[in-house]
Design a protein around this motif. Structure first.
Motif, PDB file in Angstrom:
ATOM      1  N   GLN A 135      42.890 -50.855  27.812  1.00  0.00           N
ATOM      2  CA  GLN A 135      43.482 -51.758  28.847  1.00  0.00           C
ATOM      3  C   GLN A 135      42.556 -52.397  29.883  1.00  0.00           C
ATOM      4  OE1 GLN A 135      46.620 -49.679  31.259  1.00  0.00           O
ATOM      5  NE2 GLN A 135      47.321 -48.875  29.380  1.00  0.00           N
ATOM      6  N   LEU A 136      41.798 -51.333  30.438  1.00  0.00           N
ATOM      7  CA  LEU A 136      40.545 -51.738  31.400  1.00  0.00           C
ATOM      8  C   LEU A 136      39.726 -53.159  30.745  1.00  0.00           C
ATOM      9  CD1 LEU A 136      39.116 -48.566  32.481  1.00  0.00           C
ATOM     10  CD2 LEU A 136      40.562 -50.140  33.826  1.00  0.00           C
ATOM     11  N   HIS A 137      39.347 -52.541  29.629  1.00  0.00           N
ATOM     12  CA  HIS A 137      38.471 -53.772  28.683  1.00  0.00           C
ATOM     13  C   HIS A 137      39.370 -55.118  28.761  1.00  0.00           C
ATOM     14  CE1 HIS A 137      35.623 -55.167  26.103  1.00  0.00           C
ATOM     15  NE2 HIS A 137      36.364 -55.222  25.081  1.00  0.00           N
ATOM     16  N   ALA A 138      40.566 -54.942  28.510  1.00  0.00           N
ATOM     17  CA  ALA A 138      41.459 -56.356  28.642  1.00  0.00           C
ATOM     18  C   ALA A 138      41.361 -57.075  29.631  1.00  0.00           C
ATOM     19  CB  ALA A 138      42.717 -55.967  27.958  1.00  0.00           C
ATOM     20  N   LYS A 139      41.120 -56.146  30.774  1.00  0.00           N
ATOM     21  CA  LYS A 139      41.057 -56.868  32.061  1.00  0.00           C
ATOM     22  C   LYS A 139      39.869 -57.153  32.765  1.00  0.00           C
ATOM     23  CE  LYS A 139      44.947 -53.844  34.226  1.00  0.00           C
ATOM     24  NZ  LYS A 139      45.183 -52.631  34.816  1.00  0.00           N
ATOM     25  N   LYS A 143      45.116 -41.152  25.269  1.00  0.00           N
ATOM     26  CA  LYS A 143      45.431 -41.812  26.482  1.00  0.00           C
ATOM     27  C   LYS A 143      44.334 -42.329  27.057  1.00  0.00           C
ATOM     28  CE  LYS A 143      49.170 -39.937  28.848  1.00  0.00           C
ATOM     29  NZ  LYS A 143      49.676 -39.094  29.975  1.00  0.00           N
ATOM     30  N   GLN A 160      43.524 -45.616  25.149  1.00  0.00           N
ATOM     31  CA  GLN A 160      44.394 -46.795  25.516  1.00  0.00           C
ATOM     32  C   GLN A 160      43.943 -47.418  26.930  1.00  0.00           C
ATOM     33  OE1 GLN A 160      46.659 -47.885  23.486  1.00  0.00           O
ATOM     34  NE2 GLN A 160      47.014 -46.475  21.969  1.00  0.00           N
ATOM     35  N   PHE A 161      43.478 -46.260  27.697  1.00  0.00           N
ATOM     36  CA  PHE A 161      43.199 -46.815  29.037  1.00  0.00           C
ATOM     37  C   PHE A 161      42.070 -47.644  29.053  1.00  0.00           C
ATOM     38  CE2 PHE A 161      41.343 -46.529  33.326  1.00  0.00           C
ATOM     39  CZ  PHE A 161      42.446 -47.005  34.176  1.00  0.00           C
TER      40      PHE A 161
END
Lengths: 282, 277
Positions: free
Chosen positions: B180-184, B173, B176-177
């Protein structure tokens, strides 16, 4: 011979709404290397606390069932009576260290046993060397790094040479090579001196190869138990959040894809590499 | 952006923990800082939000020198999750713990409520909303510490050993998080010993040793270099260990990903079967 025998244990912390250990029975034979794993909050640490009577004597709460450790009935014994039988290394070393110097921390348990000075000196030096912290012996345990504190806690327990060593994620703050060295030391004590080891770990990558008895817990119960080689190829085990070693996972993937690998499930990268070398040699 | 220029740092006891470190961390970077115990990793990252100020050299966070502002101001941009959750937790309930910083940053009630609910849910802590953090297990307390920082949504996150005490599912998890942060385009900096976790996350890896940076590069290059890793007291990830041993077969040795490993080994096997027939 069983050195730990727990039957139908149910334990609830004071003020908690549900039991942390919920109907658990476990037999550990003398000289076994037991690896306990399972999702966080599943009751691993609570179980460890019963081995020397911290549960129920220190934590209180409600307990039913029976706990026999080194032929002592935990419920009627005091924690200090158990200290020479069972050594505990906690997850968080800061909770365990208190003396003015590393050396004094390691000597503390021996002083309490009333050991003579010369013998104590030898034991302390032996333990400091095993844990590779001899050079830190005069430092304050609160001044050294988290990883070094973990070694101090381990040395303090090793110095007591107990029949059973219980380690609750003892190397989580250590760098991988230092962690491996500590596991090697513990494994050596287990193999050469027959000390029973109970190790709580999530990182089976590092530890599965040492164990001959794997216990998987979930929700205060034991859900799988047995030889790690047999257990780790069991599909169901990955569904409860157990981190299967990468070497074992890769072996399973290859086998599923029709690669004709050895029947013996590997627990370490060395074991799998040897199998692959044989299979792919031209 | 965090710019570290020739930073030295000595503790009061005259131990020099950082011996001239320079590094530029761009917005959106994903970095793992690795190295042996006592290499200076924690001392280093404490400079990123001004918790420590350099003895000499400079640290700039978004253009502001850390000696010229307060930790409180920097904290809004750079969120910090410590190694040991017990050094961070103090509230009576998990909910209060997560809401604390949000209240300090003067968010409105509705936002606080939303962020707290989101963080509780994300870290599987909803059932402990009204529980004291000190009644939770080590792994759960670590999650509370993570949730309490992620709730205020800082631009950069510094995680000191985020995977300690976390089970497989929680680690997944967290991974994944982080992705996600990296993608943002958030900046994520983690200090970790967990080579398997780093191999799965595939960040830029910085190796520290004895108060200095000794290597900086992509995970695939650094984590498959046995000499470099051994100097830093790190063991190779299991997949890299396997491929190092398979060297006589002439297969590539810079492999850390299990799927890539599977593909290569199956191809090698097919080739061998072909030769046999």
């Amino acid at each position: 011979m069983a050195i730990i025998n727990i039957s139908n244990l149910v334990y609830t912390y004071p003020g908690a709404s549900k039991p942390s250990i919920d109907g658990l029975s476990l037999t550990v034979e003398k000289g076994e290397f037991v690896l306990i794993t399972g999702p966080s909050g599943c009751g691993k640490t609570s179980l460890c606390r019963t081995f020397n009577g911290l549960i129920p004597h220190f934590y209180h709460g409600e307990l039913s069932g029976q706990i026999i450790v080194a032929e002592q009935d935990i419920i009627s014994k005091q924690t200090f009576d158990m200290a020479k039988h069972v050594g505990l290394v906690f997850q968080n070393p800061e909770n365990q260290l208190f003396a003015l110097s590393v050396e004094k921390d390691v000597a503390f348990g021996l002083e309490n046993l009333g050991m003579n000075r010369e013998e104590m000196r030898k034991r302390v030096d032996w333990a400091l060397n095993l844990a590779d912290i001899y050079n830190l012996r005069e430092r304050s345990p609160h001044e050294v790094s988290g990883g070094q504190q973990q070694r101090v806690a381990i040395a303090a327990v090793l110095a007591m040479q107990p029949e059973i060593i219980v380690l609750d994620e003892p190397t989580s703050f250590l760098d991988p090579l230092s962690a491996e060295r500590i596991f090697e030391v513990i494994y050596k004590l287990n193999q050469e001196q027959g000390i029973t080891v109970i190790l709580v770990e999530h990182r089976l990558d590092l530890t599965a190869k040492y164990a001959n008895h794997l216990v998987v817990m979930d929700k205060g119960k034991i859900c799988f138990e047995g030889n790690p080689r047999n257990l780790l190829c069991n599909e169901e085990i990955s569904h409860i959040g157990v981190g299967i070693p990468k070497a074992t996972l890769l072996y399973k993937k290859l086998k599923t894809a029709g690669f004709n690998v050895n029947q013996q499930t590997p627990l370490s990268s060395d074991e799998l590499a040897d199998q692959l070398l044989k299979a792919l040699k031209t | 952006m965090i710019t570290i220029d020739n930073v030295h740092y000595s503790y009061a006891s005259n131990i020099e923990a950082l011996k001239g470190v320079s590094l530029t961390i761009n917005d959106g970077d994903f970095i793992a800082i690795m190295g042996q115990n006592g290499a200076g990793k924690t001392t280093f990252i404490k400079h990123f939000n001004g918790l420590l100020k350099p003895t000499s050299g400079t640290v700039h966070v978004n253009g502001i020198e850390t000696t010229k502002t307060s930790v409180a101001t920097l904290a809004k941009n750079v969120g910090f999750v410590f190694q040991n959750p017990d050094n961070q937790l103090f509230s009576e309930t998990v909910e209060d713990e997560i809401a604390f910083a949000l209240k300090n940053f003067k968010y409105d009630k509705k936002t606080i409520e939303e962020q707290v609910t989101w963080a509780l849910d994300f870290f599987s802590l909803t059932q402990y909303r009204k529980t004291s953090p000190f009644l939770l297990s080590g792994g759960e307390r670590k999650r509370v510490a993570l949730a309490s920082v992620l709730a205020w949504n800082p631009d950069a996150l510094v995680l000191d050993e985020p995977t300690i005490g976390q089970d497989h599912e929680q680690k997944e998890k967290l991974r994944q998080f982080i992705i996600q942060l990296h993608a943002k385009k958030k900046t994520v900096i983690m200090v970790t010993h967990d080579v398997e976790f780093v191999a799965e996350c595939n960040p830029r890896v910085i190796l520290m040793r004895d108060g200095k940076i000794i290597a900086d590069g992509i995970a695939k290059n650094i984590l498959t270099n046995p000499t470099l890793l051994e100097e830093s007291s790190i063991v190779l990830p299991q997949i890299a260990q396997i491929f190092t041993k398979l060297y006589p077969l002439g297969l590539p040795t810079d492999i850390i990903d299990i799927t890539e490993a599977e593909t290569i080994l199956l191809a090698a096997n097919a080739k061998k079967q072909e030769q046999l027939t």
